[in-house]
Enzyme design. Sequence first.
Site, PDB file in Angstrom:
ATOM      1  N   GLU A  94      50.348  41.347  39.988  1.00  0.00           N
ATOM      2  CA  GLU A  94      49.857  40.471  38.930  1.00  0.00           C
ATOM      3  C   GLU A  94      49.429  41.268  37.719  1.00  0.00           C
ATOM      4  O   GLU A  94      49.626  40.851  36.571  1.00  0.00           O
ATOM      5  CB  GLU A  94      48.672  39.639  39.457  1.00  0.00           C
ATOM      6  CG  GLU A  94      48.181  38.551  38.513  1.00  0.00           C
ATOM      7  CD  GLU A  94      47.102  39.000  37.539  1.00  0.00           C
ATOM      8  OE1 GLU A  94      46.763  38.235  36.626  1.00  0.00           O
ATOM      9  OE2 GLU A  94      46.592  40.143  37.688  1.00  0.00           O
ATOM     10  N   ASP A  99      46.920  42.968  44.330  1.00  0.00           N
ATOM     11  CA  ASP A  99      46.884  44.274  43.667  1.00  0.00           C
ATOM     12  C   ASP A  99      45.657  44.396  42.780  1.00  0.00           C
ATOM     13  O   ASP A  99      44.994  43.409  42.464  1.00  0.00           O
ATOM     14  CB  ASP A  99      48.144  44.505  42.835  1.00  0.00           C
ATOM     15  CG  ASP A  99      48.319  43.484  41.711  1.00  0.00           C
ATOM     16  OD1 ASP A  99      48.094  42.294  41.959  1.00  0.00           O
ATOM     17  OD2 ASP A  99      48.690  43.871  40.582  1.00  0.00           O
TER      18      ASP A  99
END
Length: 485
Positions: free
Chosen positions: A145, A78
Amino acid sequence: MGVLDNLEPKEVFHFFEEITKIPRPSYHEKAISDYLVNFAKERGLEYYQDKLYNVIIIKEASEGYEDQEPIILQGHMDMVCEKNPGVDKDMEKEGLDLEIDGDYIRAKGTTLGGDDGIAVAYALALLDSKTLKHPRLEFVCTVSEEVGMDGAHAIDLSPLKGHLLLNMDSEDEGIVLAGCAGGGCANVTLDLQRETCSWDRMLIHIDHLTGGHSGAEINKGRASSVSLAGRVLRDLSSEVKVRLVSMINGSKDNAISRECRMVVAVSDPEKAKKRLAETESAVRSEYHIADPDITITAEEAADIIDVHKDANPLSKKSTKRIITLLTALPQGIQRMSDNVKGLVESSLNWGVAEITLKNFSMRAAVRSSVSTAKDDMFSRIRCIAKSCDAELKITGEYPAWEWVEKSALRDRMARIYREMFGKDLVIEAIHAGVECGLLADKIPHMDAISMGPNILDIHTPNEHLSISSTERMWRFIVAIIEDKS
């Protein structure tokens, strides 16, 4: 033809450009996760994909390396999606527009996603190589994350055999990390009351802040639009009567907030504008080096286009409570480390503040390398919130990655770096969080290092990745993997 086709190493920049075509904000990782799975399928590699879309890809050792310790390659899929005002791009649905600027790659008007797209590109290039000599490679690619390390919390690492972990989520060439802060997210919410008020409304803009990563750049003295909103409202309240109507301030708890829009009802618009000008002048003077381009402006209009344009302003009590929260909740560095010179021990960053029709909410990234200090910050937040009848919810807590005295991987990398580049590798701990702490809890006796090429201004639309640094770090990673000593 791709924008990056002529860059070296070709294999790395090929995969980097491929993944920039795939939208991948946190909580929207299915497309990039499926891309990784298809990559593995096409090459006949062992793979695992869980319900959160975490992915593990395994490539068995090449001939002659069967007895070498497996190496875990790790990064997250991400990215933080930020864009400049006026940029017409839906980052949940559209890929990035890349451009080359000298030695740097940028995305036009948006974040680049070098954090941590470069780790994904490095790993795919390694797994795809037909010439690389390597032990068993285990690529662990996590989701979310940037919003609490949700993927690292949940991922099942039982398919792994390795204990040497090469995390590629750092942004300074020649500096590797062997420890980091722990943290979590503080979520403060306040119920609101609204009431009739006929005062004129103003739309206040706080703009052109530099922003940045709330861990790695919290020590650079940059302004926060969340904190400035509290100051603006306090200053206005000292001159005129004020009622808040709406607020959109920042977008990510782990990014230093760069802009704010808030609608207020004021008893005297002319006095309010004069006071705002005075506040802007003072703020620009105070931040003339660390954040020189700050603007605080207002426009007066009876028909402001706003999500709450038909709503009554907040009550005096609700407005006062919001101003108190924005003022009293601590922001920035709380303590420097006694053990590591120049290292931030504890900090917090209020990255988001928002008013809906019925609620006010704030979100902060809280970090500390000392667990009791982290707990104390949460306790202070709870105390201040309670005094304003607000509530605190703590989410996404993750442990610190503790420094270990002896590390075979660290020694190996230091030796190879000195042989390749003729200088010492810098090994340190940082204040920003990386996933190594969570993964260490799942892999007993894990030996980990975090590294990466030069990436500047991450989490901002000015993010840029060094081309030459990417090439040097690629050669370094290959040398680490091929080393048999």
